[in-house]
Design a protein around this motif. Sequence first.
Motif, PDB file in Angstrom:
ATOM      1  N   ASN A  32       0.813  -1.297   0.246  1.00  0.00           N
ATOM      2  CA  ASN A  32      -0.092  -0.422  -0.172  1.00  0.00           C
ATOM      3  C   ASN A  32       0.819   1.385  -0.375  1.00  0.00           C
ATOM      4  O   ASN A  32       2.614   1.424   0.575  1.00  0.00           O
ATOM      5  CB  ASN A  32      -0.885   0.155   1.295  1.00  0.00           C
ATOM      6  CG  ASN A  32      -1.650  -1.535   1.173  1.00  0.00           C
ATOM      7  OD1 ASN A  32      -2.015  -1.396   0.200  1.00  0.00           O
ATOM      8  ND2 ASN A  32      -2.115  -2.085   2.350  1.00  0.00           N
ATOM      9  N   PHE A  34       1.663   5.847   0.538  1.00  0.00           N
ATOM     10  CA  PHE A  34       0.735   6.868   0.885  1.00  0.00           C
ATOM     11  C   PHE A  34       1.719   7.643   0.729  1.00  0.00           C
ATOM     12  O   PHE A  34       2.690   7.326   0.204  1.00  0.00           O
ATOM     13  CB  PHE A  34       0.694   6.879   2.357  1.00  0.00           C
ATOM     14  CG  PHE A  34      -0.390   4.589   2.880  1.00  0.00           C
ATOM     15  CD1 PHE A  34       0.484   4.469   3.067  1.00  0.00           C
ATOM     16  CD2 PHE A  34      -1.903   5.676   3.146  1.00  0.00           C
ATOM     17  CE1 PHE A  34      -0.351   2.594   2.961  1.00  0.00           C
ATOM     18  CE2 PHE A  34      -2.618   4.606   2.844  1.00  0.00           C
ATOM     19  CZ  PHE A  34      -1.636   3.037   3.841  1.00  0.00           C
ATOM     20  N   TYR A  36       1.951  11.417   2.996  1.00  0.00           N
ATOM     21  CA  TYR A  36       1.778  13.058   3.695  1.00  0.00           C
ATOM     22  C   TYR A  36       1.801  14.209   3.658  1.00  0.00           C
ATOM     23  O   TYR A  36       3.496  13.567   2.786  1.00  0.00           O
ATOM     24  CB  TYR A  36       1.427  11.769   4.998  1.00  0.00           C
ATOM     25  CG  TYR A  36       0.607  11.014   5.636  1.00  0.00           C
ATOM     26  CD1 TYR A  36       1.182   9.423   5.493  1.00  0.00           C
ATOM     27  CD2 TYR A  36      -0.656  11.069   6.130  1.00  0.00           C
ATOM     28  CE1 TYR A  36      -0.079   7.869   5.532  1.00  0.00           C
ATOM     29  CE2 TYR A  36      -1.068  10.013   6.393  1.00  0.00           C
ATOM     30  CZ  TYR A  36      -0.924   8.962   6.438  1.00  0.00           C
ATOM     31  OH  TYR A  36      -1.754   7.742   6.622  1.00  0.00           O
ATOM     32  N   GLN A  38       2.934  17.572   6.239  1.00  0.00           N
ATOM     33  CA  GLN A  38       2.853  17.889   7.071  1.00  0.00           C
ATOM     34  C   GLN A  38       2.760  19.488   7.696  1.00  0.00           C
ATOM     35  O   GLN A  38       4.162  19.791   6.283  1.00  0.00           O
ATOM     36  CB  GLN A  38       4.157  17.535   7.735  1.00  0.00           C
ATOM     37  CG  GLN A  38       4.053  18.026   9.265  1.00  0.00           C
ATOM     38  CD  GLN A  38       5.119  17.071  10.198  1.00  0.00           C
ATOM     39  OE1 GLN A  38       6.466  16.698  10.053  1.00  0.00           O
ATOM     40  NE2 GLN A  38       5.024  16.508  11.326  1.00  0.00           N
ATOM     41  N   HIS A  43      -0.061  18.781  12.170  1.00  0.00           N
ATOM     42  CA  HIS A  43      -0.150  17.268  11.901  1.00  0.00           C
ATOM     43  C   HIS A  43       0.370  16.416  10.810  1.00  0.00           C
ATOM     44  O   HIS A  43      -0.524  16.997   9.421  1.00  0.00           O
ATOM     45  CB  HIS A  43      -0.690  16.591  13.033  1.00  0.00           C
ATOM     46  CG  HIS A  43      -2.472  16.557  12.416  1.00  0.00           C
ATOM     47  ND1 HIS A  43      -3.353  17.595  13.231  1.00  0.00           N
ATOM     48  CD2 HIS A  43      -3.324  15.760  11.552  1.00  0.00           C
ATOM     49  CE1 HIS A  43      -4.161  17.021  12.509  1.00  0.00           C
ATOM     50  NE2 HIS A  43      -4.456  16.099  11.702  1.00  0.00           N
ATOM     51  N   LEU A  44       0.345  15.367  10.865  1.00  0.00           N
ATOM     52  CA  LEU A  44       0.525  14.219   9.238  1.00  0.00           C
ATOM     53  C   LEU A  44      -0.940  14.424   8.680  1.00  0.00           C
ATOM     54  O   LEU A  44      -2.286  14.019   9.613  1.00  0.00           O
ATOM     55  CB  LEU A  44       1.447  13.400   9.703  1.00  0.00           C
ATOM     56  CG  LEU A  44       3.093  13.658   9.637  1.00  0.00           C
ATOM     57  CD1 LEU A  44       3.201  11.871   9.945  1.00  0.00           C
ATOM     58  CD2 LEU A  44       3.627  13.684   8.079  1.00  0.00           C
ATOM     59  N   LEU A  46      -2.989  12.897   5.362  1.00  0.00           N
ATOM     60  CA  LEU A  46      -2.952  11.877   4.243  1.00  0.00           C
ATOM     61  C   LEU A  46      -3.634  12.972   2.705  1.00  0.00           C
ATOM     62  O   LEU A  46      -4.400  13.402   2.688  1.00  0.00           O
ATOM     63  CB  LEU A  46      -3.842  10.944   4.199  1.00  0.00           C
ATOM     64  CG  LEU A  46      -4.167   9.967   2.873  1.00  0.00           C
ATOM     65  CD1 LEU A  46      -2.822   9.173   3.356  1.00  0.00           C
ATOM     66  CD2 LEU A  46      -4.893   9.129   3.563  1.00  0.00           C
ATOM     67  N   PHE A  90       5.504  13.392   2.653  1.00  0.00           N
ATOM     68  CA  PHE A  90       6.351  12.508   2.903  1.00  0.00           C
ATOM     69  C   PHE A  90       5.343  11.269   2.747  1.00  0.00           C
ATOM     70  O   PHE A  90       4.024  10.454   2.102  1.00  0.00           O
ATOM     71  CB  PHE A  90       6.104  12.242   4.612  1.00  0.00           C
ATOM     72  CG  PHE A  90       6.676  12.671   5.153  1.00  0.00           C
ATOM     73  CD1 PHE A  90       6.215  13.705   6.262  1.00  0.00           C
ATOM     74  CD2 PHE A  90       8.226  12.618   5.705  1.00  0.00           C
ATOM     75  CE1 PHE A  90       7.137  14.798   6.952  1.00  0.00           C
ATOM     76  CE2 PHE A  90       8.659  13.316   6.401  1.00  0.00           C
ATOM     77  CZ  PHE A  90       8.254  14.407   6.718  1.00  0.00           C
ATOM     78  N   ALA A 101       2.360  -1.136  10.535  1.00  0.00           N
ATOM     79  CA  ALA A 101       3.235   0.193  10.934  1.00  0.00           C
ATOM     80  C   ALA A 101       3.563   0.770   9.063  1.00  0.00           C
ATOM     81  O   ALA A 101       4.071   0.250   8.365  1.00  0.00           O
ATOM     82  CB  ALA A 101       4.232  -0.238  11.968  1.00  0.00           C
ATOM     83  N   LEU A 102       3.564   2.185   8.924  1.00  0.00           N
ATOM     84  CA  LEU A 102       4.176   2.947   8.316  1.00  0.00           C
ATOM     85  C   LEU A 102       5.661   3.063   7.632  1.00  0.00           C
ATOM     86  O   LEU A 102       6.286   3.359   8.768  1.00  0.00           O
ATOM     87  CB  LEU A 102       3.442   3.825   7.475  1.00  0.00           C
ATOM     88  CG  LEU A 102       2.031   4.091   8.066  1.00  0.00           C
ATOM     89  CD1 LEU A 102       1.379   5.700   7.929  1.00  0.00           C
ATOM     90  CD2 LEU A 102       1.624   4.104   5.888  1.00  0.00           C
ATOM     91  N   PHE A 104       8.232   4.967   6.229  1.00  0.00           N
ATOM     92  CA  PHE A 104       7.986   6.451   5.786  1.00  0.00           C
ATOM     93  C   PHE A 104      10.145   6.958   4.698  1.00  0.00           C
ATOM     94  O   PHE A 104      10.602   6.169   5.205  1.00  0.00           O
ATOM     95  CB  PHE A 104       7.859   7.876   6.716  1.00  0.00           C
ATOM     96  CG  PHE A 104       6.935   7.605   6.903  1.00  0.00           C
ATOM     97  CD1 PHE A 104       6.563   7.067   8.374  1.00  0.00           C
ATOM     98  CD2 PHE A 104       6.061   8.006   6.721  1.00  0.00           C
ATOM     99  CE1 PHE A 104       4.650   7.168   9.054  1.00  0.00           C
ATOM    100  CE2 PHE A 104       5.212   9.141   7.196  1.00  0.00           C
ATOM    101  CZ  PHE A 104       4.087   8.237   8.707  1.00  0.00           C
ATOM    102  N   GLY A 105       9.856   7.845   3.500  1.00  0.00           N
ATOM    103  CA  GLY A 105      11.018   8.061   2.737  1.00  0.00           C
ATOM    104  C   GLY A 105      11.475   9.323   4.224  1.00  0.00           C
ATOM    105  O   GLY A 105      10.455   9.715   4.969  1.00  0.00           O
ATOM    106  N   SER A 106      12.433   9.810   3.384  1.00  0.00           N
ATOM    107  CA  SER A 106      12.790  11.109   4.128  1.00  0.00           C
ATOM    108  C   SER A 106      12.531  12.413   4.532  1.00  0.00           C
ATOM    109  O   SER A 106      12.526  13.305   5.244  1.00  0.00           O
ATOM    110  CB  SER A 106      14.172  11.868   4.577  1.00  0.00           C
ATOM    111  OG  SER A 106      14.253  11.449   2.832  1.00  0.00           O
ATOM    112  N   GLY A 107      11.512  12.172   3.495  1.00  0.00           N
ATOM    113  CA  GLY A 107      11.505  13.233   3.164  1.00  0.00           C
ATOM    114  C   GLY A 107      11.327  14.886   2.094  1.00  0.00           C
ATOM    115  O   GLY A 107      12.185  14.633   1.920  1.00  0.00           O
TER     116      GLY A 107
END
Lengths: 114, 115
Positions: A32, A34, A36, A38, A43-44, A46, A90, A101-102, A104-107
């Motif tokens: 899956n 996503f 996100y 911020q 807050h984060l 979607l 992200f 649990a997700l 995440f990439g580094s953003g």
Amino acid sequence: AQSVSQHNHHVILSEAASLELGCNYSYGGTVNLFWYVQYPGQHLQLLLKYFSGDPLVKGIKGFEAEFIKSKFSFNLRKPSVQWSDTAEYFCAVNAPGGRRALTFGSGTRLQVQP
Amino acid sequence: GAVVSQHPSRVICKSGTSVKIECRSLDFQATTMFWYRQFPKQSLMLMATSNEGSKATYEQGVEKDKFLINHASLTLSTLTVTSAHPEDSSFYICSASTGANTEAFFGQGTRLTVV
């Protein structure tokens, strides 16, 4: 184990420019996907998600992303950015039916100049 | 969408003291919640999975005796940073989802500063 790479750490654009943020993931099975966002001090939230079906996913605020399975990519796009899109973005993945649990990439920090 | 509330948003504590952070799902029941840590200019790293009515599952390298997690009800998980030190200063974020293959909803985050 899953991993996510975001290639652009800091992007600066002028208003009305087009945006594409890269996201590649590493995982041997179905995922899956996503994106996100911020906003400063918030807050984060979607933006969009892909579970299955049409690989071109449309999200909120004019954002879209395309899942390209052969490239393990899920790049985020927007044809014309606005100053209000200034935020941290992200990319994240998890395994369907498995651990929720997700990872995440580094953003990517997007700065849109008026 | 569903709402996850995290409290406090900011806390400053002295080195050696303990701090409790609360994460509540306001309009849904969450049998599983997740705790992440975010270092400046870095991504969110999963610390642990909080399971209602059972022990939390910690990620490798996370000290379970230092980061105590309690998930006493279907709407509340708490993270207690025990004997905090300056290196524990960070942004802590919780999340929960309504079920498998659904999006996760995030709390506002807690910025912990240990002085």
